[in-house]
Design an enzyme around this catalytic site. Structure first.
Site, PDB file in Angstrom:
ATOM      1  N   TYR A  76       5.302   8.271  25.342  1.00  0.00           N
ATOM      2  CA  TYR A  76       5.448   8.215  26.794  1.00  0.00           C
ATOM      3  C   TYR A  76       4.259   8.936  27.421  1.00  0.00           C
ATOM      4  CZ  TYR A  76      10.394   6.885  26.189  1.00  0.00           C
ATOM      5  OH  TYR A  76      11.575   6.256  25.845  1.00  0.00           O
ATOM      6  N   PHE A  98      18.384   0.092  29.174  1.00  0.00           N
ATOM      7  CA  PHE A  98      18.655  -0.963  30.157  1.00  0.00           C
ATOM      8  C   PHE A  98      20.122  -0.899  30.598  1.00  0.00           C
ATOM      9  CE2 PHE A  98      15.232  -3.804  28.002  1.00  0.00           C
ATOM     10  CZ  PHE A  98      14.234  -3.082  28.625  1.00  0.00           C
ATOM     11  N   PRO A  99      20.631   0.293  30.956  1.00  0.00           N
ATOM     12  CA  PRO A  99      22.060   0.418  31.284  1.00  0.00           C
ATOM     13  C   PRO A  99      22.457  -0.266  32.583  1.00  0.00           C
ATOM     14  CG  PRO A  99      20.926   2.442  31.845  1.00  0.00           C
ATOM     15  CD  PRO A  99      19.923   1.581  31.119  1.00  0.00           C
ATOM     16  N   LEU A 100      21.473  -0.657  33.386  1.00  0.00           N
ATOM     17  CA  LEU A 100      21.773  -1.374  34.627  1.00  0.00           C
ATOM     18  C   LEU A 100      21.268  -2.810  34.574  1.00  0.00           C
ATOM     19  CD1 LEU A 100      21.068   1.451  37.217  1.00  0.00           C
ATOM     20  CD2 LEU A 100      23.282   0.639  36.375  1.00  0.00           C
ATOM     21  N   GLY A 101      21.113  -3.320  33.363  1.00  0.00           N
ATOM     22  CA  GLY A 101      20.625  -4.675  33.183  1.00  0.00           C
ATOM     23  C   GLY A 101      19.148  -4.679  32.866  1.00  0.00           C
ATOM     24  N   PRO A 116      11.684  -8.978  35.561  1.00  0.00           N
ATOM     25  CA  PRO A 116      11.945  -9.841  36.721  1.00  0.00           C
ATOM     26  C   PRO A 116      12.710 -11.101  36.322  1.00  0.00           C
ATOM     27  CG  PRO A 116       9.659  -9.089  36.711  1.00  0.00           C
ATOM     28  CD  PRO A 116      10.244  -8.681  35.390  1.00  0.00           C
TER      29      PRO A 116
END
Length: 300
Positions: free
Chosen positions: A69, A218-221, A225
């Site tokens: 990171y 990706f806990p919110l999807g 895009p």
């Protein structure tokens, strides 16, 4: 139901054992602290430091990071903000990839690679032991990748050498997770999973049955895009209005309610967004609301 504003400073949704560390179920992911594309310094250094310090002040004791990171940036910020570390602070990193000068992601999946990268994490973070390190696999095998058996053996050796308290695995299918449980007694699994993407439900159940923490990314999807996002779902929006929370908070609260083994590591470089994430601990969903959310994309 209601949102309890006092929750961030007390409880953070309970605790779960990860390699002997009793971590709160709402942690912090450091991936968003570096610059765009997870490369280079943060856009606001002082705010990045303040975010880390505020997270720990609020009770967060599980921070997820990686040497790649930045590269180096998130680890250096964590050290600057929080060193010397509290005894109960679980620093969790991951190995299996590196970055080149252009920011490309390069696989680093040999026993030598993972050993070197754990040692680099230790140096940059300024600690002698990490709570856990996830062996991050590729979705498909890459040239030069060592057999999983050899990679897990290298991780176990580092645990025996005291460099890490626990072994984890990431981006792994069920067979790989089973192998990791049997060979390395893994303490955590980090895979993509959300209210809208529950293909990994069987792995989650496996983790829950074995007392292994499950950390969804990706806990919110999907972050890409054109892919479904939890915060845009009609049912999520309805429930958010009912409980007086944001759609993102509802998506994260559903994860906490769905299984006790799930740990969250939402990341941000914003103090305001951090407070929103911490407040998920106070979002209470009724059984009916959970059932309505469950029905959006039930696992096959």
């Amino acid at each position: 139901m209601t949102t309890d504003a006092s929750a961030p400073s007390s409880g953070l949704a309970g605790t779960y054992d990860v390699a002997g560390y009793q971590v709160h179920r709402i942690g912090f992911g450091a991936m968003q602290l570096p610059g765009p594309g997870v490369m280079g310094p943060p856009k606001d250094h002082d705010t990045a430091i303040a975010v880390l310090r505020r997270a720990v002040e609020a009770g967060v004791n599980h921070i997820d990071t990686a040497q790649f990171y930045g590269p180096d940036v998130s680890n250096e910020l964590i050290r600057e903000a929080l060193h010397p570390y509290a005894d109960d602070l679980a620093l969790v990193s991951k190995v299996g990839a590196r970055r080149d000068a252009k920011g490309q992601w390069l696989p680093a999946l040999t026993p030598k690679d993972v050993r070197e990268d754990v040692e680099t994490n230790l140096r940059t973070l300024g600690t002698e032991r990490l709570a856990a390190v996830n062996l991050r696999l590729q979705e498909r095998p890459v040239p030069g990748q060592a057999p999983l058996e050899d990679l897990l053996a290298a991780m176990v050796q580092m645990r025996e050498d005291g460099l890490i308290a626990g072994v984890g695995i990431s981006t792994a299918n069920r067979d790989q997770v089973v192998q990791a449980i049997e060979q390395a007694d893994v303490v955590t699994v980090q895979n993509p999973y959300s209210l809208l993407a529950r293909e990994d439900e069987e792995v989650l159940r496996l983790c829950s049955d074995h007392g292994i923490s499950y950390v969804p990314y990706f806990p919110l999807g999907s972050a890409f895009p054109g892919m479904p996002k939890v915060v845009e779902n009609e049912v999520v929006l309805q429930v958010a209005a009912e409980v007086g929370a944001t759609p993102a908070q509802v998506g994260l609260a559903w994860l906490l309610a769905h299984d006790d083994s799930i740990l969250l590591i939402p990341g941000t470089s914003s103090l305001a967004h951090l407070e929103e994430n911490l407040a998920v601990a106070g979002v209470q969903l009724s059984d009916d609301q959970v059932a309505r959310l469950d029905a959006i994309a039930p696992p096959r």
